[in-house]
Motif scaffolding. Structure first.
Motif, PDB file in Angstrom:
ATOM      1  N   VAL A 138       0.835  -1.203   0.000  1.00  0.00           N
ATOM      2  CA  VAL A 138       0.000   0.000   0.000  1.00  0.00           C
ATOM      3  C   VAL A 138       0.866   1.249   0.000  1.00  0.00           C
ATOM      4  O   VAL A 138       2.013   1.231   0.450  1.00  0.00           O
ATOM      5  CB  VAL A 138      -0.964   0.067   1.216  1.00  0.00           C
ATOM      6  N   ASN A 139       0.303   2.336  -0.497  1.00  0.00           N
ATOM      7  CA  ASN A 139       0.889   3.665  -0.364  1.00  0.00           C
ATOM      8  C   ASN A 139       0.148   4.426   0.723  1.00  0.00           C
ATOM      9  O   ASN A 139      -1.083   4.317   0.833  1.00  0.00           O
ATOM     10  CB  ASN A 139       0.771   4.454  -1.674  1.00  0.00           C
ATOM     11  N   ASN A 140       0.880   5.173   1.520  1.00  0.00           N
ATOM     12  CA  ASN A 140       0.287   6.048   2.537  1.00  0.00           C
ATOM     13  C   ASN A 140       0.957   7.405   2.447  1.00  0.00           C
ATOM     14  O   ASN A 140       2.009   7.627   3.048  1.00  0.00           O
ATOM     15  CB  ASN A 140       0.483   5.477   3.946  1.00  0.00           C
ATOM     16  N   VAL A 141       0.378   8.297   1.671  1.00  0.00           N
ATOM     17  CA  VAL A 141       0.971   9.629   1.541  1.00  0.00           C
ATOM     18  C   VAL A 141       0.666  10.457   2.781  1.00  0.00           C
ATOM     19  O   VAL A 141      -0.285  10.176   3.518  1.00  0.00           O
ATOM     20  CB  VAL A 141       0.451  10.345   0.281  1.00  0.00           C
ATOM     21  N   GLU A 142       1.478  11.478   3.009  1.00  0.00           N
ATOM     22  CA  GLU A 142       1.295  12.340   4.163  1.00  0.00           C
ATOM     23  C   GLU A 142       0.318  13.475   3.852  1.00  0.00           C
ATOM     24  O   GLU A 142       0.277  13.997   2.727  1.00  0.00           O
ATOM     25  CB  GLU A 142       2.630  12.930   4.615  1.00  0.00           C
ATOM     26  N   LEU A 143      -0.454  13.831   4.864  1.00  0.00           N
ATOM     27  CA  LEU A 143      -1.462  14.889   4.751  1.00  0.00           C
ATOM     28  C   LEU A 143      -1.152  15.961   5.788  1.00  0.00           C
ATOM     29  O   LEU A 143      -0.950  15.655   6.970  1.00  0.00           O
ATOM     30  CB  LEU A 143      -2.853  14.306   4.996  1.00  0.00           C
ATOM     31  N   LEU A 144      -1.101  17.219   5.363  1.00  0.00           N
ATOM     32  CA  LEU A 144      -0.902  18.333   6.284  1.00  0.00           C
ATOM     33  C   LEU A 144      -2.246  18.749   6.846  1.00  0.00           C
ATOM     34  O   LEU A 144      -3.180  19.043   6.091  1.00  0.00           O
ATOM     35  CB  LEU A 144      -0.258  19.515   5.560  1.00  0.00           C
ATOM     36  N   VAL A 145      -2.357  18.749   8.180  1.00  0.00           N
ATOM     37  CA  VAL A 145      -3.623  19.116   8.834  1.00  0.00           C
ATOM     38  C   VAL A 145      -3.364  20.143   9.933  1.00  0.00           C
ATOM     39  O   VAL A 145      -2.252  20.292  10.429  1.00  0.00           O
ATOM     40  CB  VAL A 145      -4.328  17.884   9.455  1.00  0.00           C
ATOM     41  N   THR A 146      -4.437  20.834  10.295  1.00  0.00           N
ATOM     42  CA  THR A 146      -4.394  21.764  11.418  1.00  0.00           C
ATOM     43  C   THR A 146      -5.742  21.714  12.132  1.00  0.00           C
ATOM     44  O   THR A 146      -6.655  21.002  11.691  1.00  0.00           O
ATOM     45  CB  THR A 146      -4.068  23.197  10.939  1.00  0.00           C
ATOM     46  N   GLN A 147      -5.866  22.444  13.237  1.00  0.00           N
ATOM     47  CA  GLN A 147      -7.138  22.456  13.959  1.00  0.00           C
ATOM     48  C   GLN A 147      -8.179  23.276  13.185  1.00  0.00           C
ATOM     49  O   GLN A 147      -7.830  24.160  12.398  1.00  0.00           O
ATOM     50  CB  GLN A 147      -6.969  22.999  15.384  1.00  0.00           C
ATOM     51  N   GLN A 148      -9.442  22.992  13.434  1.00  0.00           N
ATOM     52  CA  GLN A 148     -10.518  23.661  12.706  1.00  0.00           C
ATOM     53  C   GLN A 148     -10.513  25.172  12.912  1.00  0.00           C
ATOM     54  O   GLN A 148     -10.910  25.929  12.024  1.00  0.00           O
ATOM     55  CB  GLN A 148     -11.881  23.091  13.139  1.00  0.00           C
ATOM     56  N   SER A 149     -10.049  25.623  14.063  1.00  0.00           N
ATOM     57  CA  SER A 149     -10.068  27.065  14.361  1.00  0.00           C
ATOM     58  C   SER A 149      -8.987  27.855  13.619  1.00  0.00           C
ATOM     59  O   SER A 149      -9.023  29.082  13.576  1.00  0.00           O
ATOM     60  CB  SER A 149      -9.903  27.295  15.868  1.00  0.00           C
ATOM     61  N   ASN A 150      -8.027  27.166  13.015  1.00  0.00           N
ATOM     62  CA  ASN A 150      -6.956  27.844  12.285  1.00  0.00           C
ATOM     63  C   ASN A 150      -7.555  28.513  11.044  1.00  0.00           C
ATOM     64  O   ASN A 150      -8.274  27.870  10.278  1.00  0.00           O
ATOM     65  CB  ASN A 150      -5.877  26.845  11.873  1.00  0.00           C
ATOM     66  N   PRO A 151      -7.280  29.789  10.819  1.00  0.00           N
ATOM     67  CA  PRO A 151      -7.884  30.497   9.673  1.00  0.00           C
ATOM     68  C   PRO A 151      -7.346  30.077   8.299  1.00  0.00           C
ATOM     69  O   PRO A 151      -7.945  30.426   7.277  1.00  0.00           O
ATOM     70  CB  PRO A 151      -7.558  31.966   9.955  1.00  0.00           C
ATOM     71  N   ALA A 152      -6.252  29.348   8.266  1.00  0.00           N
ATOM     72  CA  ALA A 152      -5.673  28.945   6.980  1.00  0.00           C
ATOM     73  C   ALA A 152      -6.657  28.090   6.189  1.00  0.00           C
ATOM     74  O   ALA A 152      -7.227  27.141   6.711  1.00  0.00           O
ATOM     75  CB  ALA A 152      -4.376  28.179   7.197  1.00  0.00           C
ATOM     76  N   ARG A 153      -6.834  28.450   4.920  1.00  0.00           N
ATOM     77  CA  ARG A 153      -7.740  27.682   4.058  1.00  0.00           C
ATOM     78  C   ARG A 153      -7.041  26.488   3.424  1.00  0.00           C
ATOM     79  O   ARG A 153      -7.680  25.493   3.087  1.00  0.00           O
ATOM     80  CB  ARG A 153      -8.302  28.589   2.952  1.00  0.00           C
ATOM     81  N   ASP A 154      -5.743  26.615   3.237  1.00  0.00           N
ATOM     82  CA  ASP A 154      -4.963  25.548   2.622  1.00  0.00           C
ATOM     83  C   ASP A 154      -3.505  25.672   3.039  1.00  0.00           C
ATOM     84  O   ASP A 154      -3.153  26.540   3.866  1.00  0.00           O
ATOM     85  CB  ASP A 154      -5.110  25.584   1.097  1.00  0.00           C
ATOM     86  N   ALA A 155      -2.653  24.840   2.472  1.00  0.00           N
ATOM     87  CA  ALA A 155      -1.238  24.841   2.854  1.00  0.00           C
ATOM     88  C   ALA A 155      -0.547  26.149   2.497  1.00  0.00           C
ATOM     89  O   ALA A 155       0.320  26.632   3.234  1.00  0.00           O
ATOM     90  CB  ALA A 155      -0.536  23.668   2.187  1.00  0.00           C
ATOM     91  N   ALA A 156      -0.920  26.729   1.361  1.00  0.00           N
ATOM     92  CA  ALA A 156      -0.310  27.996   0.950  1.00  0.00           C
ATOM     93  C   ALA A 156      -0.606  29.091   1.970  1.00  0.00           C
ATOM     94  O   ALA A 156       0.285  29.881   2.327  1.00  0.00           O
ATOM     95  CB  ALA A 156      -0.828  28.398  -0.429  1.00  0.00           C
ATOM     96  N   ASP A 157      -1.849  29.141   2.460  1.00  0.00           N
ATOM     97  CA  ASP A 157      -2.224  30.093   3.514  1.00  0.00           C
ATOM     98  C   ASP A 157      -1.425  29.834   4.787  1.00  0.00           C
ATOM     99  O   ASP A 157      -0.944  30.758   5.454  1.00  0.00           O
ATOM    100  CB  ASP A 157      -3.717  29.957   3.837  1.00  0.00           C
ATOM    101  N   PHE A 158      -1.315  28.560   5.129  1.00  0.00           N
ATOM    102  CA  PHE A 158      -0.618  28.150   6.346  1.00  0.00           C
ATOM    103  C   PHE A 158       0.843  28.606   6.295  1.00  0.00           C
ATOM    104  O   PHE A 158       1.363  29.181   7.256  1.00  0.00           O
ATOM    105  CB  PHE A 158      -0.703  26.634   6.500  1.00  0.00           C
ATOM    106  N   VAL A 159       1.504  28.358   5.169  1.00  0.00           N
ATOM    107  CA  VAL A 159       2.906  28.754   5.006  1.00  0.00           C
ATOM    108  C   VAL A 159       3.060  30.272   5.085  1.00  0.00           C
ATOM    109  O   VAL A 159       3.963  30.792   5.761  1.00  0.00           O
ATOM    110  CB  VAL A 159       3.458  28.219   3.666  1.00  0.00           C
ATOM    111  N   ALA A 160       2.177  30.981   4.405  1.00  0.00           N
ATOM    112  CA  ALA A 160       2.239  32.447   4.402  1.00  0.00           C
ATOM    113  C   ALA A 160       2.098  33.003   5.818  1.00  0.00           C
ATOM    114  O   ALA A 160       2.791  33.953   6.200  1.00  0.00           O
ATOM    115  CB  ALA A 160       1.145  33.014   3.504  1.00  0.00           C
ATOM    116  N   ALA A 161       1.208  32.392   6.611  1.00  0.00           N
ATOM    117  CA  ALA A 161       0.984  32.853   7.983  1.00  0.00           C
ATOM    118  C   ALA A 161       2.218  32.630   8.853  1.00  0.00           C
ATOM    119  O   ALA A 161       2.544  33.451   9.718  1.00  0.00           O
ATOM    120  CB  ALA A 161      -0.215  32.132   8.579  1.00  0.00           C
ATOM    121  N   THR A 162       2.936  31.517   8.616  1.00  0.00           N
ATOM    122  CA  THR A 162       4.132  31.255   9.428  1.00  0.00           C
ATOM    123  C   THR A 162       5.209  32.302   9.185  1.00  0.00           C
ATOM    124  O   THR A 162       5.976  32.645  10.090  1.00  0.00           O
ATOM    125  CB  THR A 162       4.727  29.856   9.133  1.00  0.00           C
ATOM    126  N   LYS A 163       5.269  32.819   7.977  1.00  0.00           N
ATOM    127  CA  LYS A 163       6.306  33.795   7.625  1.00  0.00           C
ATOM    128  C   LYS A 163       6.064  35.156   8.262  1.00  0.00           C
ATOM    129  O   LYS A 163       6.988  35.977   8.372  1.00  0.00           O
ATOM    130  CB  LYS A 163       6.393  33.932   6.105  1.00  0.00           C
TER     131      LYS A 163
END
Length: 320
Positions: free
Chosen positions: A119-144
């Protein structure tokens, strides 16, 4: 005298018969390097019944957890090379540990023969529901924009989730702080509680939390979307390249197992994974069934060993 000659001829004839033919095992034992009830064990148990039908013998699952997969590995490498014992492990023990640990009691090239990817098991980036990031690009931008790096949990130092964090930081410039946990469960608990800001994990271990609305999926670390999460974009689709993770599971046999036995085992595994009932059970858990030839698995294992070795050296990652 005649009887002695007959016995001598019989002995000589038997010696010419391949060992795999004259000593075919009555059962096949799948040694799992993880505890019962975990994701690797669950896949092995889905596989075992149909695999037994394909092989024409009983297949049992034997859990040998501990020492980051080494206990199970040593058990198999010391077993008879007759197709009666197989090692079922994730990419960690097969392609990460050799670079993560200075000394291992096994060597993948010397002690094992590849049988088939399972089987393949790819990794998934997740956060809590309260985090305002809509996707990974938002998440990365917020960290910067933050003064301090965002704490990112993993299931342990040198784990695939940890290596995915390192790849994300390198490829996107995200400001991240690795926080190792002893397993995925406590990391997920702290993520939902807000103690950490993000987590990379296998889809099967996160699917229930996503369906229950407890976590938010931000992006898949793969070159294609996941069949269980068709609306979740890949990181590459979001402009984040170089996060290439796959916590695959595969079967290996003792190194001296005859090629014809290896090929028969591999064919049986591929036939098992093509069975509609087996495929449906695996897909429902969020894992992707995908068999391979022994040669294809060898190439995957070699490629990933080199890839993770390069990252581990660059980041000076040491096993705890």
């Amino acid at each position: 005298m005649i009887i002695q000659r007959i016995l001598l001829m019989a002995t000589f004839t038997l010696a010419l018969v391949p060992a795999a033919v004259r000593a075919e095992p009555k059962t096949t034992r799948i040694v799992v390097s993880f505890t019962s009830g975990g994701p690797v064990d669950s896949v092995a148990r889905v596989l075992s019944e149909q695999l037994g039908k394909e092989l024409g013998r009983t297949v049992i699952v034997d859990n040998k957890p501990g020492a980051n997969g080494a206990i199970g590995a040593v058990d198999v490498m010391k077993s008879a090379p007759d197709g009666g014992t197989l090692w079922f492990t994730s990419v960690g023990a097969a392609a990460v540990n050799p670079s993560l640990y200075e000394k291992l009691p096994y060597d993948m090239q010397r002690d094992f023969a590849p049988v088939s990817l399972v089987v393949n098991n790819v990794e998934l980036l997740v956060t809590q529901q309260s985090n305002p990031a809509r996707d990974a690009a938002d998440f990365v931008a917020a960290t910067k924009k933050r003064a301090e790096p965002v704490p990112m949990g993993s299931s342990g130092t040198g784990s695939i989730p940890h290596l995915a964090i390192e790849q994300l930081a390198d490829s996107s410039g995200a400001k991240l702080l690795h926080v190792p946990y002893k397993g995925a469960a406590p990391a997920i608990t702290d993520l939902m509680g807000g103690q950490i800001g993000g987590f990379f994990g296998d889809v099967p271990g996160l699917l229930g939390h996503l369906q229950g609305g407890r976590l938010k999926a931000l992006g898949v670390a793969s070159n294609k979307r996941h069949p269980a999460l068709p609306d979740v974009k890949t990181l590459e689709e979001q402009g984040i390249r170089g996060v290439d993770t796959n916590n695959w599971y595969a079967l290996f046999a003792p190194a001296k197992t005859p090629p014809e036995v290896i090929e028969a085992l591999s064919k049986a595994v591929r036939n098992t994974l093509a069975n509609p009932g087996v495929r449906e059970k695996l897909l429902k858990t969020g894992t992707e069934p995908v068999g391979s030839t022994p040669q294809e698995l060898a190439a995957i294992q070699k490629r990933d060993s080199e890839k993770w070795a390069k990252l581990i050296r660059a980041k000076n990652i040491k096993a705890e």
